[in-house]
Design a protein around this motif. Structure first.
Motif, PDB file in Angstrom:
ATOM      1  N   ALA A  15       0.799  -1.189   0.017  1.00 50.09           N
ATOM      2  CA  ALA A  15       0.039   0.194  -0.248  1.00 50.09           C
ATOM      3  C   ALA A  15       0.940   1.186   0.086  1.00 50.09           C
ATOM      4  O   ALA A  15       0.399   2.217  -0.101  1.00 50.09           O
ATOM      5  CB  ALA A  15      -0.934   0.089   1.302  1.00 50.09           C
ATOM      6  N   TYR A  16       2.080   1.122   0.188  1.00 49.42           N
ATOM      7  CA  TYR A  16       2.999   2.279   0.300  1.00 49.42           C
ATOM      8  C   TYR A  16       3.974   2.507  -0.999  1.00 49.42           C
ATOM      9  O   TYR A  16       4.439   1.409  -1.547  1.00 49.42           O
ATOM     10  CB  TYR A  16       3.948   2.109   1.547  1.00 49.42           C
ATOM     11  CG  TYR A  16       3.149   2.326   2.832  1.00 49.42           C
ATOM     12  CD1 TYR A  16       3.114   3.570   3.489  1.00 49.42           C
ATOM     13  CD2 TYR A  16       2.179   1.362   3.304  1.00 49.42           C
ATOM     14  CE1 TYR A  16       2.517   4.015   4.596  1.00 49.42           C
ATOM     15  CE2 TYR A  16       1.762   1.805   4.490  1.00 49.42           C
ATOM     16  CZ  TYR A  16       1.610   2.813   5.115  1.00 49.42           C
ATOM     17  OH  TYR A  16       0.905   3.302   6.242  1.00 49.42           O
ATOM     18  N   TRP A  17       4.512   3.771  -1.080  1.00 47.66           N
ATOM     19  CA  TRP A  17       5.643   4.126  -1.912  1.00 47.66           C
ATOM     20  C   TRP A  17       6.524   4.309  -0.996  1.00 47.66           C
ATOM     21  O   TRP A  17       6.709   4.908  -0.189  1.00 47.66           O
ATOM     22  CB  TRP A  17       5.194   5.326  -2.891  1.00 47.66           C
ATOM     23  CG  TRP A  17       4.319   5.127  -3.885  1.00 47.66           C
ATOM     24  CD1 TRP A  17       2.815   5.422  -3.572  1.00 47.66           C
ATOM     25  CD2 TRP A  17       4.237   4.749  -5.148  1.00 47.66           C
ATOM     26  NE1 TRP A  17       2.087   5.025  -4.793  1.00 47.66           N
ATOM     27  CE2 TRP A  17       2.933   4.689  -5.603  1.00 47.66           C
ATOM     28  CE3 TRP A  17       5.339   4.484  -5.999  1.00 47.66           C
ATOM     29  CZ2 TRP A  17       2.624   4.534  -7.148  1.00 47.66           C
ATOM     30  CZ3 TRP A  17       5.303   4.103  -7.246  1.00 47.66           C
ATOM     31  CH2 TRP A  17       3.913   4.240  -7.993  1.00 47.66           C
ATOM     32  N   VAL A  18       7.930   4.288  -1.688  1.00 47.85           N
ATOM     33  CA  VAL A  18       9.055   4.247  -0.773  1.00 47.85           C
ATOM     34  C   VAL A  18      10.183   5.305  -1.528  1.00 47.85           C
ATOM     35  O   VAL A  18      10.056   5.186  -2.899  1.00 47.85           O
ATOM     36  CB  VAL A  18       9.682   2.911  -0.676  1.00 47.85           C
ATOM     37  CG1 VAL A  18      11.278   3.010   0.070  1.00 47.85           C
ATOM     38  CG2 VAL A  18       9.003   1.828  -0.101  1.00 47.85           C
ATOM     39  N   ILE A  34      -5.385  11.386  -4.114  1.00 46.64           N
ATOM     40  CA  ILE A  34      -4.712  10.707  -3.260  1.00 46.64           C
ATOM     41  C   ILE A  34      -3.198  10.835  -3.769  1.00 46.64           C
ATOM     42  O   ILE A  34      -2.845  11.040  -4.970  1.00 46.64           O
ATOM     43  CB  ILE A  34      -5.040   9.017  -3.426  1.00 46.64           C
ATOM     44  CG1 ILE A  34      -5.116   8.632  -4.591  1.00 46.64           C
ATOM     45  CG2 ILE A  34      -6.487   9.291  -2.647  1.00 46.64           C
ATOM     46  CD1 ILE A  34      -5.672   7.128  -4.482  1.00 46.64           C
ATOM     47  N   PHE A  35      -2.158  10.197  -3.009  1.00 50.18           N
ATOM     48  CA  PHE A  35      -0.648  10.255  -3.205  1.00 50.18           C
ATOM     49  C   PHE A  35      -0.535   9.400  -4.683  1.00 50.18           C
ATOM     50  O   PHE A  35       0.490   9.907  -5.367  1.00 50.18           O
ATOM     51  CB  PHE A  35       0.066   9.851  -2.092  1.00 50.18           C
ATOM     52  CG  PHE A  35       1.619   9.923  -2.275  1.00 50.18           C
ATOM     53  CD1 PHE A  35       2.036  11.242  -2.416  1.00 50.18           C
ATOM     54  CD2 PHE A  35       2.398   8.932  -2.378  1.00 50.18           C
ATOM     55  CE1 PHE A  35       3.446  11.332  -2.491  1.00 50.18           C
ATOM     56  CE2 PHE A  35       3.818   8.997  -2.611  1.00 50.18           C
ATOM     57  CZ  PHE A  35       4.515  10.294  -2.643  1.00 50.18           C
ATOM     58  N   ASP A  36      -1.142   8.484  -4.912  1.00 51.15           N
ATOM     59  CA  ASP A  36      -0.957   7.814  -6.320  1.00 51.15           C
ATOM     60  C   ASP A  36      -1.451   8.751  -7.481  1.00 51.15           C
ATOM     61  O   ASP A  36      -0.613   8.802  -8.218  1.00 51.15           O
ATOM     62  CB  ASP A  36      -2.108   6.629  -6.179  1.00 51.15           C
ATOM     63  CG  ASP A  36      -1.574   5.438  -5.423  1.00 51.15           C
ATOM     64  OD1 ASP A  36      -0.471   5.285  -4.898  1.00 51.15           O
ATOM     65  OD2 ASP A  36      -2.687   4.432  -5.138  1.00 51.15           O
ATOM     66  N   LEU A  94       8.147   6.087   3.753  1.00 49.04           N
ATOM     67  CA  LEU A  94       7.100   5.250   3.163  1.00 49.04           C
ATOM     68  C   LEU A  94       5.856   6.151   3.004  1.00 49.04           C
ATOM     69  O   LEU A  94       5.640   6.936   4.207  1.00 49.04           O
ATOM     70  CB  LEU A  94       6.861   4.018   3.924  1.00 49.04           C
ATOM     71  CG  LEU A  94       7.886   3.001   3.971  1.00 49.04           C
ATOM     72  CD1 LEU A  94       8.969   3.171   5.056  1.00 49.04           C
ATOM     73  CD2 LEU A  94       7.309   1.397   4.116  1.00 49.04           C
ATOM     74  N   HIS A  95       5.197   6.233   2.026  1.00 50.51           N
ATOM     75  CA  HIS A  95       4.092   7.150   2.175  1.00 50.51           C
ATOM     76  C   HIS A  95       3.110   6.377   1.240  1.00 50.51           C
ATOM     77  O   HIS A  95       3.015   5.690   0.370  1.00 50.51           O
ATOM     78  CB  HIS A  95       4.374   8.276   0.846  1.00 50.51           C
ATOM     79  CG  HIS A  95       3.384   9.505   0.857  1.00 50.51           C
ATOM     80  ND1 HIS A  95       3.953  10.749   1.072  1.00 50.51           N
ATOM     81  CD2 HIS A  95       2.163   9.387   1.171  1.00 50.51           C
ATOM     82  CE1 HIS A  95       2.919  11.522   1.195  1.00 50.51           C
ATOM     83  NE2 HIS A  95       1.973  10.715   1.191  1.00 50.51           N
ATOM     84  N   ARG A  96       1.700   6.398   2.103  1.00 55.82           N
ATOM     85  CA  ARG A  96       0.649   5.403   1.847  1.00 55.82           C
ATOM     86  C   ARG A  96      -0.017   6.155   0.430  1.00 55.82           C
ATOM     87  O   ARG A  96      -0.272   7.217   0.358  1.00 55.82           O
ATOM     88  CB  ARG A  96      -0.386   5.465   2.864  1.00 55.82           C
ATOM     89  CG  ARG A  96      -1.297   4.521   2.529  1.00 55.82           C
ATOM     90  CD  ARG A  96      -2.761   4.537   3.751  1.00 55.82           C
ATOM     91  NE  ARG A  96      -2.345   4.866   4.959  1.00 55.82           N
ATOM     92  CZ  ARG A  96      -2.193   3.964   6.018  1.00 55.82           C
ATOM     93  NH1 ARG A  96      -2.433   2.734   5.486  1.00 55.82           N
ATOM     94  NH2 ARG A  96      -1.946   4.161   7.162  1.00 55.82           N
ATOM     95  N   GLY A  97      -0.330   5.258  -0.572  1.00 56.68           N
ATOM     96  CA  GLY A  97      -0.542   5.552  -1.835  1.00 56.68           C
ATOM     97  C   GLY A  97      -1.964   5.984  -1.921  1.00 56.68           C
ATOM     98  O   GLY A  97      -2.467   6.981  -2.639  1.00 56.68           O
ATOM     99  N   ALA A  98      -2.931   5.504  -0.931  1.00 56.55           N
ATOM    100  CA  ALA A  98      -4.284   6.204  -0.882  1.00 56.55           C
ATOM    101  C   ALA A  98      -4.566   7.391  -0.114  1.00 56.55           C
ATOM    102  O   ALA A  98      -5.687   7.882   0.267  1.00 56.55           O
ATOM    103  CB  ALA A  98      -5.278   4.974  -0.511  1.00 56.55           C
ATOM    104  N   SER A  99      -3.559   7.981   0.569  1.00 61.24           N
ATOM    105  CA  SER A  99      -3.560   8.932   1.486  1.00 61.24           C
ATOM    106  C   SER A  99      -3.720  10.300   0.658  1.00 61.24           C
ATOM    107  O   SER A  99      -3.218  10.554  -0.297  1.00 61.24           O
ATOM    108  CB  SER A  99      -2.270   9.017   2.378  1.00 61.24           C
ATOM    109  OG  SER A  99      -1.183   9.341   1.686  1.00 61.24           O
ATOM    110  N   LEU A 100      -4.684  11.189   1.311  1.00 62.88           N
ATOM    111  CA  LEU A 100      -4.668  12.652   1.112  1.00 62.88           C
ATOM    112  C   LEU A 100      -3.563  13.311   1.590  1.00 62.88           C
ATOM    113  O   LEU A 100      -3.144  12.880   2.699  1.00 62.88           O
ATOM    114  CB  LEU A 100      -6.261  13.172   1.157  1.00 62.88           C
ATOM    115  CG  LEU A 100      -7.355  12.450   0.509  1.00 62.88           C
ATOM    116  CD1 LEU A 100      -8.776  13.009   1.035  1.00 62.88           C
ATOM    117  CD2 LEU A 100      -7.046  12.744  -0.710  1.00 62.88           C
TER     118      LEU A 100
END
Length: 285
Positions: A49-52, A135-137, A186-192
């Motif tokens: 669920a995360y980007w690195v 979202i971050f994605d 690490l950044h959650r892809g689905a996060s605002l």
């Protein structure tokens, strides 16, 4: 799921509007910049669920569309050419002078008037777009597009990538640290983008760091006779401990002032709630 994301975007837009109405800028220095804050990486994280990305050891910079701010909300007085033609779009990133050069970056942004030659060695490593409603994605490609369009070498988009599992994450951490880096983010892809501390953003380093207030200078012995031997420092919960390693001889001759905040690194806590293997890192500006 799509309905949930849509409602999150509406809520995000309302919060951004409220923030603009209450405080359109942070240039008074009394308000902190509205940035996302990271928790420490911990067990149970679903890595898919995360980007690195690499954690850059610099000074947090927040471009509000008009001026460059520190995390404290203070204006960073960069040379005019450094921010010339930057977009009205807010950008969140790190003012970075290179691996292992935090002190250089810190000294550069604090110097007034700005040292043009020093700023030529700085980079603004952009890792997010605070004003983007997605979202971050979705923010990642928008960020890359913005930086590409800006087309100046000192503004760079931070590389975001995925890892397959925990073993791959550990290998990435080892690689970055070996090359002189500080760690990973690490950044959650689905996060605002939310200006709070949460698991949407995680930092992963081979050690932890924290801040404490200097209470007293304790005298040195032996080769440190006549100098500071250690600092007595106080954590936010009121607990005190001695901080005696990580100092240069010059820092022992001229220790951080009583009342100042220092950053130290450590590895876990003792049963008594004191940091293990605590070592001085820097004075917190």
């Amino acid at each position: 799921m799509q309905r949930f994301v849509r409602w999150l975007r509406i809520l995000h837009a309302l919060l951004m509007l409220i923030g603009l109405l209450v405080s359109p800028t942070c240039n008074a220095g009394n308000n902190t910049a509205p940035v996302m804050l990271a928790n420490v990486y911990h067990a149970g994280i679903k890595l898919d669920a995360y980007w690195v990305s690499e954690k850059y050891d610099g000074v947090r910079g927040y471009w509000d569309g008009e001026q460059l701010l520190a995390r404290s909300g203070a204006v960073i007085h960069a040379p005019a050419w450094f921010t010339a033609h930057w977009p009205r779009t807010p950008m969140d990133g790190e003012l970075w002078a290179g691996r292992g050069k935090f002190d250089v970056a810190s000294a550069t942004i604090r110097q007034e008037p700005a040292d043009d030659a020093a700023w030529r060695r700085m980079r603004f490593m952009v890792f997010d777009l605070p004003g983007h409603p997605g979202i971050f994605d979705e923010r990642i490609p928008a960020l890359h597009g913005l930086v590409t369009q800006l087309n100046v070498p000192w503004v760079q988009a931070v590389r975001q990538y995925k890892v397959a599992d925990e073993a791959a994450l550990e290998a990435e951490l080892a690689r970055v640290v070996k090359e002189g880096g500080e760690g990973l983010v690490l950044h959650r892809g689905a996060s605002l983008y939310r200006a709070v501390r949460s698991d949407d953003l995680l930092k992963y380093k081979p050690y932890e760091d924290a801040e404490a207030r200097v209470v007293a200078h304790l005298p040195g012995k032996g080769k440190y006779a006549g100098m500071m031997g250690s600092l007595l420092v106080e954590m936010p919960d009121g607990a005190q401990f001695r901080l005696g390693t990580g100092f240069t001889d010059e820092q022992r001759r001229h220790p951080p002032a009583v009342g100042s905040q220092v950053t130290y690194r450590f590895r876990g806590m003792t049963p008594a709630g004191k940091p293990r293997f605590a070592s001085f890192l820097r004075v917190r500006e």
